[in-house]
Scaffold this active site. Structure first.
Site, PDB file in Angstrom:
ATOM      1  N   THR A  94       0.810  -1.213   0.000  1.00  0.00           N
ATOM      2  CA  THR A  94       0.000   0.000   0.000  1.00  0.00           C
ATOM      3  C   THR A  94       0.847   1.268   0.000  1.00  0.00           C
ATOM      4  O   THR A  94       0.396   2.311  -0.475  1.00  0.00           O
ATOM      5  CB  THR A  94      -0.933   0.036   1.215  1.00  0.00           C
ATOM      6  OG1 THR A  94      -0.152  -0.092   2.420  1.00  0.00           O
ATOM      7  CG2 THR A  94      -1.950  -1.097   1.151  1.00  0.00           C
ATOM      8  N   HIS A  95       2.050   1.222   0.569  1.00  0.00           N
ATOM      9  CA  HIS A  95       2.918   2.399   0.649  1.00  0.00           C
ATOM     10  C   HIS A  95       4.315   2.020   0.154  1.00  0.00           C
ATOM     11  O   HIS A  95       4.824   0.952   0.490  1.00  0.00           O
ATOM     12  CB  HIS A  95       3.037   2.903   2.089  1.00  0.00           C
ATOM     13  CG  HIS A  95       1.752   3.396   2.674  1.00  0.00           C
ATOM     14  ND1 HIS A  95       0.689   2.573   2.908  1.00  0.00           N
ATOM     15  CD2 HIS A  95       1.374   4.631   3.082  1.00  0.00           C
ATOM     16  CE1 HIS A  95      -0.308   3.279   3.423  1.00  0.00           C
ATOM     17  NE2 HIS A  95       0.080   4.525   3.541  1.00  0.00           N
ATOM     18  N   ASN A  96       4.902   2.910  -0.619  1.00  0.00           N
ATOM     19  CA  ASN A  96       6.282   2.727  -1.054  1.00  0.00           C
ATOM     20  C   ASN A  96       6.896   4.113  -1.218  1.00  0.00           C
ATOM     21  O   ASN A  96       6.354   4.955  -1.942  1.00  0.00           O
ATOM     22  CB  ASN A  96       6.342   1.952  -2.373  1.00  0.00           C
ATOM     23  CG  ASN A  96       7.769   1.601  -2.769  1.00  0.00           C
ATOM     24  OD1 ASN A  96       8.699   1.724  -1.980  1.00  0.00           O
ATOM     25  ND2 ASN A  96       7.951   1.149  -3.999  1.00  0.00           N
TER      26      ASN A  96
END
Length: 329
Positions: A94-96
């Site tokens: 979901t986050h990078n």
């Protein structure tokens, strides 16, 4: 963005929680002195400007049997974006973020099992050139509440709904029993909910049930911690929070609990955890700090370390958002 005082008050209110009622904009409007129609029109305008990323459910994957973990690795510049594309292609990520550090790629991954997790991490390692992949599961949660204070008041604290952290911790321990209708409602709210006078009626139509069924089930999911809240999620940079730093510190084991709770009390901190450490990465206390300028992040860190028995520490500023999306089933 040019925001007036009512825009800012509305953004603060909608980040905290959208009421689970048939007329949520009326309830919000009564609190702010606005008509329901004006609340909705301002909300649409803020969404169009890009200040609001989305309006919908903020869910806790652990409550549905998913385990989320943070990962970091050092990726050579020549293959950085190729590796980022592989990382971003997995639904569980979901986050990078690219961060200003030797460990320049940081991402989160939620999976139901170790087999599923390894099936994702294998291709990621290969695309990145097989660097060492650091895994940082959380060992203790001190704060998990993204709130960007648009009014600039209250040095510490944020309008986190009463008991919400207890519900999140409960969901981390006990996955909630859900049926197919629950899952359809969750899927409808994982993206953008309809910006209509009666938004939950539209959600109900799409899920194949009545509005009261939706509201009742959302209240149950919220009480068990699966649903943190229905709310507006802002874009950090567009909202004026251009400095986003990951603070990592080495804390004595017998002091980390108290120190973590004090660090979590800063309004600029959205996430605060105790995480796994390694011999070559000894940091065990983590916090995400958000501010308009890097100097403000550094000021928060100085204030904290002057009062606590911190060993080594560092601040890893985010320089590029490679992926940020809501968790989805």
């Amino acid at each position: 963005m040019k925001l007036d005082a009512l825009d800012r008050a509305l953004l603060n209110r909608l980040q905290a929680r959208i009421p689970l009622t048939a007329e949520p904009w009326r309830t919000v409007g009564e609190e702010l002195g606005l008509a329901p129609g004006e609340v909705l029109e301002r909300l649409k305008g803020l969404k169009k400007q890009g200040v609001i990323r989305r309006v919908g459910g903020v869910f806790n994957p652990a409550g549905l049997g998913f385990a989320g973990r943070l990962y970091a690795m050092e990726v050579e510049e020549s293959r950085f974006y190729e590796a980022a594309a592989v990382v971003n292609g997995f639904k569980g990520v979901t986050h990078n973020y690219r961060r200003r550090h030797r460990l320049n790629m940081w991402f989160t991954l939620s999976a139901r099992s170790e087999e599923e997790r390894e099936a994702i991490l294998g291709p990621i390692r290969e695309a990145a050139g097989n660097p060492r992949l650091y895994e940082f599961p959380s060992e203790q949660v001190f704060k998990l509440n993204v709130f960007l204070n648009m009014e600039g008041n209250a040095e510490k604290g944020s309008p986190e709904p009463a008991g919400s952290q207890d519900r999140v911790n409960l969901a981390r321990r006990l996955p909630c029993e859900t049926d197919e209708l629950d899952l359809r409602i969750i899927r409808e709210l994982q993206g953008d909910m309809p910006l209509l006078p009666d938004p939950f009626a539209e959600v109900a139509d799409r899920a194949g049930c009545g509005r009261e069924d939706v509201l009742m089930r959302l209240e149950r999911l919220e009480s068990t911690g699966v649903l943190k809240r229905v709310a507006a999620v802002l874009r950090h940079r567009e909202a004026g929070f251009t400095a986003n730093g990951l603070f990592v510190a080495v804390m004595p084991q017998d002091k980390i609990g108290e120190a973590g709770r004090r660090l979590a009390a800063f309004k600029q901190v959205s996430h605060c955890y105790q995480r796994r450490s390694y011999p070559d990465w000894p940091y065990n206390l983590y916090a995400m700090i958000h501010a308009p300028e890097e100097a403000e992040v550094q000021r928060v860190v100085r204030e904290f370390i002057e009062q606590e028995p911190v060993g080594a520490y560092d601040i890893l500023f985010s320089t590029e958002e490679l992926k940020k999306t809501s968790w989805s089933l």
